[in-house]
Design a protein around this motif. Structure first.
Motif, mmCIF file in Angstrom:
data_model
loop_
_atom_site.group_PDB
_atom_site.id
_atom_site.type_symbol
_atom_site.label_atom_id
_atom_site.label_comp_id
_atom_site.label_asym_id
_atom_site.label_seq_id
_atom_site.Cartn_x
_atom_site.Cartn_y
_atom_site.Cartn_z
ATOM 1 N N MET A 142 3.096 -17.559 1.899
ATOM 2 C CA MET A 142 2.698 -17.103 3.227
ATOM 3 C C MET A 142 3.801 -17.456 4.212
ATOM 4 O O MET A 142 4.352 -18.563 4.192
ATOM 5 C CB MET A 142 1.376 -17.755 3.652
ATOM 6 C CG MET A 142 0.769 -17.106 4.880
ATOM 7 S SD MET A 142 0.410 -15.351 4.608
ATOM 8 C CE MET A 142 0.248 -14.801 6.298
ATOM 9 N N THR A 200 -5.218 -19.190 5.293
ATOM 10 C CA THR A 200 -4.745 -18.523 4.082
ATOM 11 C C THR A 200 -5.580 -19.015 2.913
ATOM 12 O O THR A 200 -5.827 -20.215 2.783
ATOM 13 C CB THR A 200 -3.259 -18.828 3.824
ATOM 14 O OG1 THR A 200 -2.475 -18.275 4.884
ATOM 15 C CG2 THR A 200 -2.787 -18.236 2.504
ATOM 16 N N PHE A 260 -6.177 -14.737 5.232
ATOM 17 C CA PHE A 260 -5.074 -14.016 4.611
ATOM 18 C C PHE A 260 -5.090 -14.246 3.102
ATOM 19 O O PHE A 260 -5.358 -15.365 2.636
ATOM 20 C CB PHE A 260 -3.722 -14.510 5.153
ATOM 21 C CG PHE A 260 -3.526 -14.258 6.621
ATOM 22 C CD1 PHE A 260 -3.438 -12.967 7.119
ATOM 23 C CD2 PHE A 260 -3.415 -15.313 7.509
ATOM 24 C CE1 PHE A 260 -3.247 -12.735 8.472
ATOM 25 C CE2 PHE A 260 -3.221 -15.101 8.865
ATOM 26 C CZ PHE A 260 -3.139 -13.807 9.350
ATOM 27 N N PRO A 319 -2.552 -14.497 0.254
ATOM 28 C CA PRO A 319 -1.090 -14.637 0.191
ATOM 29 C C PRO A 319 -0.470 -13.735 -0.870
ATOM 30 O O PRO A 319 -0.958 -13.677 -2.003
ATOM 31 C CB PRO A 319 -0.890 -16.117 -0.159
ATOM 32 C CG PRO A 319 -2.152 -16.520 -0.840
ATOM 33 C CD PRO A 319 -3.245 -15.725 -0.192
#
Length: 279
Positions: free
Chosen positions: A90, A120, A79, A81
């Protein structure tokens, strides 16, 4: 921290992880977390926030993200953020809708949290603040055991029932060998907006009681303030909406105390010198 073996790839560039916790809900833990993160950023540090409250994520709203905010994904694994006010953030709120209840058992919630934490791409951060869920359950223990947390901050109100639960939080961190950097006493006093009269609605000197009992510092005291609440609800926390206010100055002082504490703990021990004499 990046040099430690076993650190997940996404956390490799994070220097310090600070867990912000409370024994019970409703004491202002999330508001404290976001304002401390913003205070650190205001001092020039690279900062991130992980909303670890799987069942009641609130950092998305507090930082002013739109309800449909979603993180970008790299290589179908990591991911990216979203950023607000310079803070990488996040949260489970970015992966669900406001109407989606997290009706998960403990292992599912813990697994989801570890996934959004370790997958993340935080990149290079000086500080990652983790807004912990209230209590001392599975999520807290898993984070303590699997993530290299540099230290913790316990948020409480002066109320006796809040102090009772805050003690449990301190005991938990002690048992898993995570340093308790200090206590933040929230809602310590109410100041009347009309006449300026001060009243300790939830009791007095609760943080000092914990300090005396456990030998932890009282990092700062925040008032029961309408402005603090309104700013958080509007997506503009105090450090953004009123940076010159007394509350913002207190958040800044707490952030600088945390930085100093972590720097002092990171300093290597001095090597003693050995002198020679004829005596």
């Amino acid at each position: 921290m990046a040099e430690q073996a076993g650190v997940p790839q996404g956390l490799a560039g994070v220097k310090h992880i600070i867990a912000v916790a409370s024994g019970k809900g409703g004491v202002g833990k999330s508001t404290t977390t976001v304002n401390l993160a913003l205070a650190m950023a205001a001092d020039g540090y690279k900062v991130g926030v992980l909303d670890a409250d799987i069942y009641g994520p609130s950092q998305g709203m507090m930082l002013g993200f739109a309800p449909d905010t979603r993180p970008q994904v790299r290589n179908e694994k990591f991911f990216i953020p979203p950023v607000a006010h310079g803070i990488k953030t996040m949260s489970m709120a970015f992966l669900t809708t406001q109407e989606t209840p997290m009706a998960w058992r403990g292992p599912m919630a813990t697994g989801a949290l570890m996934q959004i934490l370790t997958q993340t791409e935080w990149d290079e951060l000086d500080y990652l603040f983790i807004d912990m869920p209230p209590g001392t359950g599975d999520i807290q223990l898993t984070l303590a055991q699997k993530v290299p947390v540099s230290g913790s901050v316990v948020v409480t109100t002066p109320q006796d029932i809040a102090l009772l639960d805050a003690r449990r939080g301190i005991e938990m961190f002690n048992k898993v060998n995570i340093p308790v950097l200090g206590v933040v006493e929230n809602m310590s006093v109410h100041v009347c907006s009309n006449c300026g009269h001060k009243e300790a609605i939830f009791g007095d000197e609760g943080g000092q009681k914990l300090s005396a009992e456990y030998g932890v510092d009282v990092l700062g005291k925040l008032p029961l303030s309408l402005a603090i609440r309104e700013g958080a609800d509007a997506g503009k926390p105090t450090m953004v909406s009123a940076p010159e206010s007394d509350a913002a100055k207190t958040y800044g002082e707490i952030a600088r105390k945390l930085h100093a504490l972590l720097q002092s703990r990171a300093e290597p021990f001095a090597v003693p010198t050995i002198g020679m004499s004829d005596d």
